[in-house]
Design a protein around this motif. Structure first.
Motif, short mmCIF file in Angstrom:
data_model
loop_
_atom_site.label_atom_id
_atom_site.label_comp_id
_atom_site.label_asym_id
_atom_site.label_seq_id
_atom_site.Cartn_x
_atom_site.Cartn_y
_atom_site.Cartn_z
N LEU A 388 1.02 -0.97 0.30
CA LEU A 388 0.39 0.25 -0.01
C LEU A 388 0.84 1.31 -0.14
O LEU A 388 1.48 1.53 0.95
N ARG A 389 1.12 2.32 -1.01
CA ARG A 389 1.92 3.36 -0.96
C ARG A 389 1.26 4.22 -1.48
O ARG A 389 0.16 4.58 -2.18
N LEU A 390 1.46 5.85 -0.66
CA LEU A 390 0.95 6.96 -1.20
C LEU A 390 1.64 7.82 -2.12
O LEU A 390 2.96 8.29 -1.66
N GLU A 391 1.38 7.52 -3.53
CA GLU A 391 2.92 8.20 -4.37
C GLU A 391 2.14 9.02 -4.84
O GLU A 391 1.31 9.94 -5.23
N GLY A 392 3.31 10.45 -5.02
CA GLY A 392 3.76 11.11 -5.90
C GLY A 392 3.99 11.21 -6.95
O GLY A 392 4.88 10.80 -7.73
N VAL A 393 2.92 11.63 -8.02
CA VAL A 393 2.75 11.40 -9.45
C VAL A 393 3.48 13.21 -10.05
O VAL A 393 2.22 14.16 -9.83
N ALA A 394 4.42 13.84 -10.94
CA ALA A 394 4.69 14.41 -11.48
C ALA A 394 4.02 14.44 -12.57
O ALA A 394 3.75 13.23 -12.89
N GLY A 395 3.40 16.35 -12.71
CA GLY A 395 3.24 16.01 -14.11
C GLY A 395 3.56 17.59 -14.79
O GLY A 395 4.72 17.38 -14.84
N ASP A 396 3.48 17.87 -15.67
CA ASP A 396 4.20 18.89 -16.83
C ASP A 396 4.52 19.83 -16.14
O ASP A 396 5.08 20.29 -16.31
N VAL A 397 3.98 19.97 -15.02
CA VAL A 397 4.06 21.45 -14.34
C VAL A 397 3.82 21.13 -13.12
O VAL A 397 2.73 20.38 -12.00
N ALA A 398 4.81 21.57 -11.92
CA ALA A 398 5.08 21.22 -10.53
C ALA A 398 3.73 21.77 -10.00
O ALA A 398 3.70 22.98 -10.29
N ALA A 399 2.69 21.09 -8.75
CA ALA A 399 2.01 21.59 -7.87
C ALA A 399 1.92 21.35 -7.05
O ALA A 399 1.75 19.61 -7.15
N GLU A 400 2.38 22.36 -5.66
CA GLU A 400 2.14 21.61 -4.42
C GLU A 400 1.14 21.03 -4.33
O GLU A 400 -0.38 22.03 -4.63
N GLN A 401 0.90 20.07 -3.42
CA GLN A 401 -0.72 18.68 -3.08
C GLN A 401 -0.36 18.98 -1.47
O GLN A 401 1.01 18.62 -1.12
N ASP A 402 -1.22 19.64 -0.55
CA ASP A 402 -1.05 19.92 0.36
C ASP A 402 -2.31 18.94 0.84
O ASP A 402 -3.74 19.23 0.87
N VAL A 403 -2.31 17.55 1.38
CA VAL A 403 -3.15 16.92 2.01
C VAL A 403 -3.33 16.15 3.74
O VAL A 403 -2.15 16.03 3.95
N ARG A 404 -4.36 15.62 4.39
CA ARG A 404 -4.63 15.25 5.70
C ARG A 404 -5.80 14.05 4.93
O ARG A 404 -6.97 14.09 4.69
#
Length: 416
Positions: A388-404
């Motif tokens: 079970l992995r929480l992955e960050g997937v980069a797009g064409d433009v970096a955009a910070e994601q903040d989640v709880r």
């Protein structure tokens, strides 16, 4: 011949080949003096590359004599001809500060079973050159074999500082020593008295592939790994090694045993409320904090994730053991994560497999908490563990994601 030679002063009392060559080139001395300096420098350099050739050219050169002696020791399995030994010892007449003649004499004494004399010569070698690795290795062996744990600890700590990149080379010796009835007791006492050194040694043993039973015995006898709320680094290394070999059942058995009185976990996801349960990763949460982002437990209990969107990254993971069948992953999330292009996602996959069982992107996450869910199926065979992995997937433009994330659950689908 020794594979590692110390840097710094030369065996001729400080006049290294490079310094002599520069002296001959930059100072307008007489031709004879310039040639003599160049010859000494050339012999010194040749001695380290080809001792027999250097010895043939300059049998009285101290560097050539010393290197020839080390070559003999290497070729004759620790033995040295008396003539080569005496020639190296006489190098002290021309290089009074050299340490190598004492080391050669120590090796010769050890070959003659003169342990006390060999140790005294090794101590003098170390005094003259505290960075001499061979002397420290031999002293470490001597101290451990005679039960002098304090002295052995000093030597082992120095060796690990001097040769951090080659510390894996010590692992076979430490493994053999740990298996020896006499040396093993000395090593155990040494590690128990030096917790920081103990955990460093255990981590390196685990990384280099030491037998699990031996590693666990050393840890138990030296007092490491007894507090599951603060797991030692070697525990995760050992578990990851077993998992990498496909021995997930053995790894989980060891992990469950390490929990002690905490007892076996309930439910499919360990610490699904992110309260900080005891136990080592990866059967507990393995949370990452680096240049790509960070995942951490916070209060009130939740998993707080910040992903910067520059590179693909795994920010949190846990290895689950699930029976074959259908399941539902569900959790609540709030924060600021639009999830267009750059996004976070939960991924489930069988250990060792590339194709995921399910992907659940975190999209349109805002201040108001919302529930996200996905179903997946664990196959009947070939899936002894599920990542079970929480992955960050980069797009064409970096955009910070903040989640709880809160209330994460995985439950059999039929139970809903």
């Amino acid at each position: 011949m020794r594979s590692v030679r110390r840097k710094g002063r030369g065996a001729s009392g400080g006049w290294t080949g490079g310094r002599l060559i520069r002296l001959a080139v930059t100072i307008p001395l007489a031709a004879f003096v310039g040639w003599w300096a160049f010859r000494i420098a050339a012999v010194n350099a040749l001695a380290r590359a080809n001792p027999p050739a250097a010895f043939a050219i300059a049998p009285d050169n101290p560097v050539a004599a010393i290197e020839m002696a080390f070559l003999q020791i290497g070729l004759r399995n620790g033995q040295i001809r008396p003539a080569d030994r005496d020639r190296a010892l006489h190098a002290l007449d021309k290089a009074a500060l050299a340490d190598e003649p004492f080391l050669i004499a120590a090796l010769a004494a050890a070959a003659d079973k003169q342990k006390a004399r060999s140790e005294a010569l090794l101590v003098e070698t170390r005094r003259r050159n505290p960075r001499e690795r061979m002397a420290r290795l031999l002293l470490l062996n001597q101290y451990l074999s005679t039960g002098r744990s304090d002295e052995a600890g000093t030597e082992l700590a120095a060796i690990l500082r001097l040769v951090p990149e080659a510390s894996a080379a010590l692992v076979p010796q430490m493994t053999q020593l740990a298996s020896d009835p006499v040396g093993g007791r000395g090593l155990t006492v040494l590690l128990a008295r030096n917790p920081k050194l103990r955990d460093t040694v255990l981590e390196r043993l685990a990384t280099a592939g030491a037998p699990p039973d031996l590693l666990l015995r050393l840890a138990s006898e030296s007092g490491s790994g007894r507090d599951p709320s603060h797991p030692a680094g070697w525990q995760q290394i050992l578990l990851e090694r077993l998992i990498g070999k496909g021995d997930i059942a053995h790894a989980r058995q060891l992990w469950l045993a390490s929990l002690g009185s905490s007892g076996p976990p309930a439910g499919t996801v360990y610490d699904n409320g992110f309260r900080g349960a005891p136990g080592a990763a990866p059967f507990n949460w393995d949370l990452v904090s680096n240049g790509d982002g960070a995942a951490e437990r916070v209060t009130p209990p939740a998993l707080q994730i910040a992903y910067y969107g520059r590179n693909n990254s795994v920010l949190a993971r846990q290895l689950l053991v699930l029976s074959p069948g259908a399941y539902r992953l569900q959790f609540r999330a709030d924060g600021s994560a639009k999830g267009d292009g750059t996004h976070l996602q939960w991924a489930l996959a069988c250990a060792g497999a590339q194709a995921p069982l399910a992907l659940l992107p975190l999209k349109d996450i805002a201040a108001a908490p919302r529930t996200l869910a996905v179903t997946f199926a664990v196959p009947a065979s070939g899936c002894p563990g599920v990542w079970l992995r929480l992955e960050g997937v980069a797009g064409d433009v970096a955009a910070e994601q903040d989640v709880r994330v809160t209330d994460l659950q995985i439950a059999p689908e039929k139970a809903r």
